[in-house]
Design a protein around this motif. Structure first.
Motif, PDB file in Angstrom:
ATOM      1  N   LYS A   1      37.802  54.303  38.881  1.00 52.10           N
ATOM      2  CA  LYS A   1      36.835  55.385  38.688  1.00 52.10           C
ATOM      3  C   LYS A   1      35.403  54.819  38.650  1.00 52.10           C
ATOM      4  CE  LYS A   1      35.776  59.163  35.564  1.00 52.10           C
ATOM      5  NZ  LYS A   1      36.052  59.826  34.310  1.00 52.10           N
ATOM      6  N   PHE A   2      35.236  53.711  37.925  1.00 46.64           N
ATOM      7  CA  PHE A   2      33.914  53.086  37.841  1.00 46.64           C
ATOM      8  C   PHE A   2      33.477  52.586  39.218  1.00 46.64           C
ATOM      9  CE2 PHE A   2      31.007  49.555  36.857  1.00 46.64           C
ATOM     10  CZ  PHE A   2      30.103  50.222  36.036  1.00 46.64           C
ATOM     11  N   TRP A   3      34.400  51.967  39.957  1.00 41.44           N
ATOM     12  CA  TRP A   3      34.104  51.452  41.293  1.00 41.44           C
ATOM     13  C   TRP A   3      33.680  52.585  42.227  1.00 41.44           C
ATOM     14  CZ3 TRP A   3      36.662  52.254  46.025  1.00 41.44           C
ATOM     15  CH2 TRP A   3      36.200  51.451  47.067  1.00 41.44           C
ATOM     16  N   LYS A   4      34.359  53.741  42.139  1.00 42.08           N
ATOM     17  CA  LYS A   4      33.990  54.877  42.993  1.00 42.08           C
ATOM     18  C   LYS A   4      32.585  55.369  42.678  1.00 42.08           C
ATOM     19  CE  LYS A   4      38.515  56.707  44.107  1.00 42.08           C
ATOM     20  NZ  LYS A   4      39.449  57.830  43.969  1.00 42.08           N
ATOM     21  N   SER A  41      25.087  54.105  35.567  1.00 44.11           N
ATOM     22  CA  SER A  41      26.434  53.832  35.060  1.00 44.11           C
ATOM     23  C   SER A  41      26.497  52.660  34.096  1.00 44.11           C
ATOM     24  CB  SER A  41      27.388  53.560  36.231  1.00 44.11           C
ATOM     25  OG  SER A  41      27.440  54.671  37.078  1.00 44.11           O
ATOM     26  N   VAL A  42      25.439  51.846  34.044  1.00 44.25           N
ATOM     27  CA  VAL A  42      25.409  50.725  33.095  1.00 44.25           C
ATOM     28  C   VAL A  42      24.201  50.880  32.177  1.00 44.25           C
ATOM     29  CG1 VAL A  42      26.655  49.068  34.539  1.00 44.25           C
ATOM     30  CG2 VAL A  42      24.179  49.230  34.742  1.00 44.25           C
ATOM     31  N   LYS A  43      24.334  50.322  30.988  1.00 49.01           N
ATOM     32  CA  LYS A  43      23.255  50.399  30.000  1.00 49.01           C
ATOM     33  C   LYS A  43      22.439  49.107  29.930  1.00 49.01           C
ATOM     34  CE  LYS A  43      24.810  54.354  28.433  1.00 49.01           C
ATOM     35  NZ  LYS A  43      25.014  55.222  29.539  1.00 49.01           N
ATOM     36  N   SER A  44      23.032  48.013  30.418  1.00 52.70           N
ATOM     37  CA  SER A  44      22.337  46.729  30.484  1.00 52.70           C
ATOM     38  C   SER A  44      22.798  46.027  31.761  1.00 52.70           C
ATOM     39  CB  SER A  44      22.637  45.890  29.240  1.00 52.70           C
ATOM     40  OG  SER A  44      23.981  45.504  29.220  1.00 52.70           O
ATOM     41  N   PRO A  45      22.075  45.007  32.214  1.00 51.07           N
ATOM     42  CA  PRO A  45      22.440  44.330  33.461  1.00 51.07           C
ATOM     43  C   PRO A  45      23.848  43.750  33.387  1.00 51.07           C
ATOM     44  CG  PRO A  45      20.332  43.539  32.647  1.00 51.07           C
ATOM     45  CD  PRO A  45      20.891  44.413  31.591  1.00 51.07           C
ATOM     46  N   ALA A  46      24.551  43.802  34.512  1.00 50.82           N
ATOM     47  CA  ALA A  46      25.913  43.277  34.555  1.00 50.82           C
ATOM     48  C   ALA A  46      26.279  42.925  35.988  1.00 50.82           C
ATOM     49  CB  ALA A  46      26.898  44.307  34.003  1.00 50.82           C
ATOM     50  N   ILE A  47      27.101  41.895  36.126  1.00 47.73           N
ATOM     51  CA  ILE A  47      27.650  41.554  37.431  1.00 47.73           C
ATOM     52  C   ILE A  47      28.985  42.281  37.528  1.00 47.73           C
ATOM     53  CG2 ILE A  47      28.911  39.433  36.870  1.00 47.73           C
ATOM     54  CD1 ILE A  47      26.576  39.446  39.749  1.00 47.73           C
ATOM     55  N   PHE A  48      29.253  42.908  38.664  1.00 52.86           N
ATOM     56  CA  PHE A  48      30.449  43.737  38.826  1.00 52.86           C
ATOM     57  C   PHE A  48      31.211  43.280  40.062  1.00 52.86           C
ATOM     58  CE2 PHE A  48      32.327  47.599  40.780  1.00 52.86           C
ATOM     59  CZ  PHE A  48      33.301  47.838  39.821  1.00 52.86           C
ATOM     60  N   LEU A  55      25.258  43.066  41.539  1.00 52.08           N
ATOM     61  CA  LEU A  55      24.504  43.024  40.293  1.00 52.08           C
ATOM     62  C   LEU A  55      24.069  44.446  39.994  1.00 52.08           C
ATOM     63  CD1 LEU A  55      23.120  41.557  37.959  1.00 52.08           C
ATOM     64  CD2 LEU A  55      21.163  41.203  39.453  1.00 52.08           C
ATOM     65  N   LEU A  56      24.492  44.970  38.853  1.00 50.11           N
ATOM     66  CA  LEU A  56      24.151  46.333  38.459  1.00 50.11           C
ATOM     67  C   LEU A  56      22.999  46.296  37.465  1.00 50.11           C
ATOM     68  CD1 LEU A  56      27.769  47.698  37.893  1.00 50.11           C
ATOM     69  CD2 LEU A  56      26.442  47.648  40.008  1.00 50.11           C
ATOM     70  N   LEU A  57      21.977  47.065  37.757  1.00 49.29           N
ATOM     71  CA  LEU A  57      20.828  47.169  36.865  1.00 49.29           C
ATOM     72  C   LEU A  57      20.654  48.620  36.458  1.00 49.29           C
ATOM     73  CD1 LEU A  57      18.204  44.977  38.796  1.00 49.29           C
ATOM     74  CD2 LEU A  57      19.646  44.292  36.886  1.00 49.29           C
ATOM     75  N   ASN A 150      27.285  47.564  27.437  1.00 45.32           N
ATOM     76  CA  ASN A 150      28.110  48.264  28.416  1.00 45.32           C
ATOM     77  C   ASN A 150      29.522  48.415  27.883  1.00 45.32           C
ATOM     78  OD1 ASN A 150      26.229  48.540  30.574  1.00 45.32           O
ATOM     79  ND2 ASN A 150      26.469  46.360  31.013  1.00 45.32           N
ATOM     80  N   ARG A 151      30.268  49.324  28.508  1.00 46.54           N
ATOM     81  CA  ARG A 151      31.687  49.391  28.162  1.00 46.54           C
ATOM     82  C   ARG A 151      32.373  48.141  28.693  1.00 46.54           C
ATOM     83  NH1 ARG A 151      33.153  54.327  32.275  1.00 46.54           N
ATOM     84  NH2 ARG A 151      31.546  53.749  33.737  1.00 46.54           N
ATOM     85  N   GLN A 152      33.517  47.790  28.095  1.00 47.58           N
ATOM     86  CA  GLN A 152      34.183  46.551  28.478  1.00 47.58           C
ATOM     87  C   GLN A 152      35.206  46.821  29.561  1.00 47.58           C
ATOM     88  OE1 GLN A 152      35.483  43.853  25.562  1.00 47.58           O
ATOM     89  NE2 GLN A 152      33.424  43.526  24.833  1.00 47.58           N
ATOM     90  N   LEU A 153      34.962  46.253  30.725  1.00 50.49           N
ATOM     91  CA  LEU A 153      35.881  46.302  31.848  1.00 50.49           C
ATOM     92  C   LEU A 153      36.118  44.879  32.311  1.00 50.49           C
ATOM     93  CD1 LEU A 153      34.190  49.173  33.915  1.00 50.49           C
ATOM     94  CD2 LEU A 153      36.244  49.356  32.526  1.00 50.49           C
ATOM     95  N   PRO A 154      37.316  44.565  32.824  1.00 59.04           N
ATOM     96  CA  PRO A 154      37.565  43.188  33.261  1.00 59.04           C
ATOM     97  C   PRO A 154      36.699  42.775  34.445  1.00 59.04           C
ATOM     98  CG  PRO A 154      39.445  44.586  33.764  1.00 59.04           C
ATOM     99  CD  PRO A 154      38.490  45.404  32.944  1.00 59.04           C
ATOM    100  N   SER A 155      36.236  43.738  35.230  1.00 60.10           N
ATOM    101  CA  SER A 155      35.440  43.412  36.417  1.00 60.10           C
ATOM    102  C   SER A 155      33.945  43.465  36.149  1.00 60.10           C
ATOM    103  CB  SER A 155      35.796  44.370  37.553  1.00 60.10           C
ATOM    104  OG  SER A 155      35.566  45.700  37.150  1.00 60.10           O
TER     105      SER A 155
END
Length: 193
Positions: A1-4, A41-48, A55-57, A150-155
């Motif tokens: 769902k997050f990937w979509k 979809s993210v609240k702080s920077p994250a690699i997905f 890189l999600l900003l 951010n929420r915790q996802l393995p990816s």
């Protein structure tokens, strides 16, 4: 769902930020193509993602940081990629699924995520002479003031994973000492002993 959700977002087109990102990639020796996506979809920077990382900003993220802070964020997120933290998270999630009933596995996973962040901080600081630990720690503190976890996802691996571990991370960053050849040889000797 997050990937979509992420799939339909547009990539970043800010040339100054993209040039800084490419500079950070070359500093860490990363050749892989990584797209920067600006999303709500993210609240702080994250690699997905692991195979095709992005890189999600968060929206308006680039407006709130100066160039040095942005460089620290980019290096941290690329450090997660270089260290294969997302692959490790997927492996641990697999064990969590199999041993869902075991609280020790959940406890270990929680501490693994915190240790991944601390190890990534050390990786960034060890590889770069031009970043002072105090500047890097200040960047993390300023991110905490402005953004949330951010929420915790393995990816997903971000710079702000767990607020309760931030004190530990900041003190480790400020007490950081570069690893010398003597310390490495001592560690190898202790391993063999």
């Amino acid at each position: 769902k997050f990937w979509k959700t992420i799939k339909h977002e547009k990539p970043l087109n800010d040339m100054a930020a993209l040039e800084l990102f490419d500079e950070c990639k070359s500093t860490l020796g990363i050749q892989k193509k990584i797209e920067i996506i600006v999303t709500d979809s993210v609240k702080s920077p994250a690699i997905f993602g692991y195979i095709k990382p992005q890189l999600l900003l968060p929206q308006h993220f680039l407006d709130t940081l100066n160039t040095d802070e942005l460089k620290c964020v980019f290096l941290h997120e690329l450090g997660h990629m270089k260290r294969h933290d997302i692959g490790v998270s997927w492996l641990v999630t697999f064990f969590q699924i199999i041993y869902w009933f075991n609280p020790i596995v959940w406890y270990a996973f929680h501490h693994l995520r915190a240790d991944q962040e601390a190890a990534c901080d050390a990786y960034v600081l060890s590889g770069l002479q031009q970043i002072r630990p105090t500047d890097y720690a200040q960047t993390i503190v300023s991110l905490l003031e402005r953004f949330v976890q951010n929420r915790q996802l393995p990816s997903l691996a971000g710079i702000i994973e767990n607020r309760s571990q931030i004190d530990r991370r900041i003190s480790m960053i400020l007490d950081y000492k570069r690893i010398t050849l003597k310390k490495t040889l001592d560690s190898v000797l202790m391993l063999f002993i």
